[in-house]
Write a protein that holds these residues in place. Structure first.
Motif, PDB file in Angstrom:
ATOM      1  N   ALA A   3      24.313  19.533   0.269  1.00 36.00           N
ATOM      2  CA  ALA A   3      24.844  19.873  -1.054  1.00 36.00           C
ATOM      3  C   ALA A   3      25.509  21.244  -0.975  1.00 36.00           C
ATOM      4  O   ALA A   3      24.955  22.170  -0.380  1.00 36.00           O
ATOM      5  CB  ALA A   3      23.730  19.884  -2.090  1.00 36.00           C
TER       6      ALA A   3
ATOM      7  N   GLY B 246      33.302  23.199  -8.037  1.00 36.01           N
ATOM      8  CA  GLY B 246      32.326  22.233  -8.516  1.00 36.01           C
ATOM      9  C   GLY B 246      31.239  21.966  -7.507  1.00 36.01           C
ATOM     10  O   GLY B 246      31.135  22.622  -6.467  1.00 36.01           O
ATOM     11  N   GLU B 247      30.416  20.970  -7.832  1.00 36.66           N
ATOM     12  CA  GLU B 247      29.308  20.554  -6.972  1.00 36.66           C
ATOM     13  C   GLU B 247      29.764  19.395  -6.086  1.00 36.66           C
ATOM     14  O   GLU B 247      30.409  18.462  -6.566  1.00 36.66           O
ATOM     15  CB  GLU B 247      28.117  20.105  -7.818  1.00 36.66           C
ATOM     16  CG  GLU B 247      27.589  21.178  -8.759  1.00 36.66           C
ATOM     17  CD  GLU B 247      27.059  22.391  -8.026  1.00 36.66           C
ATOM     18  OE1 GLU B 247      26.446  22.240  -6.949  1.00 36.66           O
ATOM     19  OE2 GLU B 247      27.269  23.509  -8.528  1.00 36.66           O
ATOM     20  N   TYR B 248      29.411  19.459  -4.809  1.00 39.13           N
ATOM     21  CA  TYR B 248      29.836  18.447  -3.844  1.00 39.13           C
ATOM     22  C   TYR B 248      28.711  18.129  -2.871  1.00 39.13           C
ATOM     23  O   TYR B 248      27.781  18.912  -2.694  1.00 39.13           O
ATOM     24  CB  TYR B 248      31.030  18.942  -3.026  1.00 39.13           C
ATOM     25  CG  TYR B 248      32.296  19.136  -3.824  1.00 39.13           C
ATOM     26  CD1 TYR B 248      33.225  18.112  -3.941  1.00 39.13           C
ATOM     27  CD2 TYR B 248      32.560  20.344  -4.456  1.00 39.13           C
ATOM     28  CE1 TYR B 248      34.397  18.285  -4.665  1.00 39.13           C
ATOM     29  CE2 TYR B 248      33.734  20.522  -5.184  1.00 39.13           C
ATOM     30  CZ  TYR B 248      34.645  19.489  -5.284  1.00 39.13           C
ATOM     31  OH  TYR B 248      35.788  19.658  -6.008  1.00 39.13           O
TER      32      TYR B 248
ATOM     33  N   HIS C 278      28.228  24.131  -3.267  1.00 46.59           N
ATOM     34  CA  HIS C 278      28.855  24.522  -4.534  1.00 46.59           C
ATOM     35  C   HIS C 278      30.100  25.322  -4.217  1.00 46.59           C
ATOM     36  O   HIS C 278      30.029  26.327  -3.506  1.00 46.59           O
ATOM     37  CB  HIS C 278      27.879  25.364  -5.368  1.00 46.59           C
ATOM     38  CG  HIS C 278      28.514  25.932  -6.593  1.00 46.59           C
ATOM     39  ND1 HIS C 278      28.737  25.186  -7.716  1.00 46.59           N
ATOM     40  CD2 HIS C 278      29.011  27.163  -6.854  1.00 46.59           C
ATOM     41  CE1 HIS C 278      29.337  25.946  -8.627  1.00 46.59           C
ATOM     42  NE2 HIS C 278      29.507  27.154  -8.122  1.00 46.59           N
TER      43      HIS C 278
ATOM     44  N   THR D  81      34.456  29.468   0.422  1.00 52.12           N
ATOM     45  CA  THR D  81      33.053  29.277   0.768  1.00 52.12           C
ATOM     46  C   THR D  81      32.959  28.979   2.253  1.00 52.12           C
ATOM     47  O   THR D  81      33.661  28.115   2.762  1.00 52.12           O
ATOM     48  CB  THR D  81      32.447  28.095  -0.024  1.00 52.12           C
ATOM     49  OG1 THR D  81      32.566  28.379  -1.414  1.00 52.12           O
ATOM     50  CG2 THR D  81      30.992  27.871   0.334  1.00 52.12           C
TER      51      THR D  81
ATOM     52  N   THR E  22      30.876  14.830  -7.604  1.00 52.44           N
ATOM     53  CA  THR E  22      30.045  13.965  -8.438  1.00 52.44           C
ATOM     54  C   THR E  22      30.891  12.903  -9.128  1.00 52.44           C
ATOM     55  O   THR E  22      30.414  11.819  -9.409  1.00 52.44           O
ATOM     56  CB  THR E  22      29.278  14.781  -9.494  1.00 52.44           C
ATOM     57  OG1 THR E  22      30.215  15.589 -10.211  1.00 52.44           O
ATOM     58  CG2 THR E  22      28.240  15.666  -8.847  1.00 52.44           C
TER      59      THR E  22
ATOM     60  N   SER F 118      32.929  27.649  -5.803  1.00 50.21           N
ATOM     61  CA  SER F 118      33.023  28.502  -6.983  1.00 50.21           C
ATOM     62  C   SER F 118      34.452  28.975  -7.231  1.00 50.21           C
ATOM     63  O   SER F 118      35.181  29.303  -6.294  1.00 50.21           O
ATOM     64  CB  SER F 118      32.121  29.717  -6.789  1.00 50.21           C
ATOM     65  OG  SER F 118      32.323  30.648  -7.818  1.00 50.21           O
TER      66      SER F 118
END
Length: 109
Positions: A91, A74-76, A93, A101, A52, A95
Motif C-alpha cells: 500500500a 491518492g491511495e494505491y 500514498h 514519493t 481504489t 501526496s
C-alpha cells in the motif's frame, strides 16, 4: 457601472475556475527499485499502481530494476512481479503536497 461589476464578477469566476482545475490535475510520482531477497536488481519486472477506483497504471523496470510512475495523488496498491518470483503488493500514498514519493525500501519479490 453595472457592466463594470459584471465584468469583475466574470473575471473572478474565471480565475477561481482556473485555480480549482489546476489543483484537480496535480500529478505525483513514485520511484523505486525491484530487487530479489539478496538485493540484486530484477530488470524487466512488471510494476503496477492500482488505485481504489480508476485504471491501473503499469510500468516495466529498466536494466537496473528502477521504475517511475506518475499518477494523481491518492491511495494505491503497488504491485511488482517477475517470472520465477512471487508477486509482492504494498500500500502506498501519493501526496499532492509532496509530489515525488520514493519507496524507501526496495520492493522485494
Amino acid at each position: 457601472m453595472r457592466s463594470f461589476m459584471l465584468r469583475i464578477c466574470f473575471a473572478v469566476l474565471i480565475i477561481s475556475t482556473s485555480c480549482s482545475a489546476r489543483s484537480e490535475f496535480q500529478i505525483a510520482s513514485i520511484t523505486g527499485t525491484v530487487t530479489d531477497v539478496t538485493g540484486a536488481a530484477i530488470p524487466k519486472s512488471k510494476v503496477a499502481l492500482e488505485p481504489t477506483n480508476g485504471p491501473v497504471i503499469k510500468a516495466i523496470t529498466d536494466n537496473a530494476g528502477h521504475f517511475e510512475i506518475s499518477a494523481p495523488p491518492g491511495e494505491y496498491i503497488l504491485t511488482a512481479s517477475a517470472v520465477a518470483f512471487r508477486t509482492t503488493k504494498k500500500a502506498v500514498h501519493l501526496s499532492a503536497v509532496a509530489p515525488a514519493t520514493r519507496i524507501s525500501k526496495h520492493v522485494h519479490i
